[in-house]
Design a protein around this motif. Sequence first.
Motif: not given
Length: 330
Positions: A75-88
């Motif tokens: 879950p943490n990986y998916t959450k952080l991955s989505d955060m990185i996508t939004s940051e890009w």
Amino acid sequence: MDREQEDLQFLDFFGIFTESFNLVFSWRKIFSKITLTLILPLSVVFVAHIQVTELLFFKILKNEDSLNSIPKNSPNYTKLSDMITSEWISFWLFKAAYFTFFLVLTLLSTAAVVYTIACVYTGKEITFRKIISVVPKVWRRLMVTFVWNFVIVLVYNIAFGVLILLWAAIFGFGGIGILIIAGISVSYVLGFVYISVVWHLACVVSVLEDVYGIQAMLKSKELIKGKLVLCCAVFLTFTVLFLASQLVFQTVVVLGSSNHYGLRIVLGVLCFLLLFKVFLFGLVAQTIIYFVCKSYHHQNIDKSSLSDHLEVYLGDYVPLTAQDVQLGEF
């Protein structure tokens, strides 16, 4: 501009800088208002862009490093991955917004400075209110010229990229291949400088003549013949000053050690002062180069005709077209 038009062709590299300084300081009240209204915000936008870009980019890098230490499918990986996508996405939206504001302010500043110098040259009464009322109308012509320059640069870069890829695919990167690619790269840089010089002069042509867009680019191409070395020398000088201020600000002020706040503040102020002076004097110099090139080609500028052309932007004068003249004669 106190010089006679036929004398302008004899201005050399230092003469253009001297004429630029004399012009700015002789009309410092008008140029100070232009600087505070347009060029200073342009400099602020550029400096703020550097600072914000570094903050966003390093935050993304930090999160990507953290992502590598988290097990996949968690879950943490998916959450952080989505955060990185939004940051890009936020990063590129910010870059697009910056480019838009920077372009608009650059074209508005160009219109204001070129129009002001033309009014000085023709002896027209000039006020800051008049300049501000004219700038939005001139800006539209400059925008068309910019679009054509953007298309030319895009095609030029694509052609260079395709050429490099084809050469690498056929001959590889060993031995003579590296030397040939280096030669092509040097030719690319020279060509890019030439296109940039043509575009900067085309901006002046778009304001002071009845042509803009691709026609202004072609007219600029003809004007710089015989003065290409001088034009490139002036352009490269301002480009080096611009890049130097950007590099110092980015490496010392933005990325500098936190133990040297005093030095970072001083250098930040100096870089900012240098930046908006480069913007201002660069625009003044490219306008003077236009008159130098016109004088070199013995294309005498009728001050009354230029004055009438400037009045068109105010809506006070509408010149007769060739068709109107023929109808009147008939």
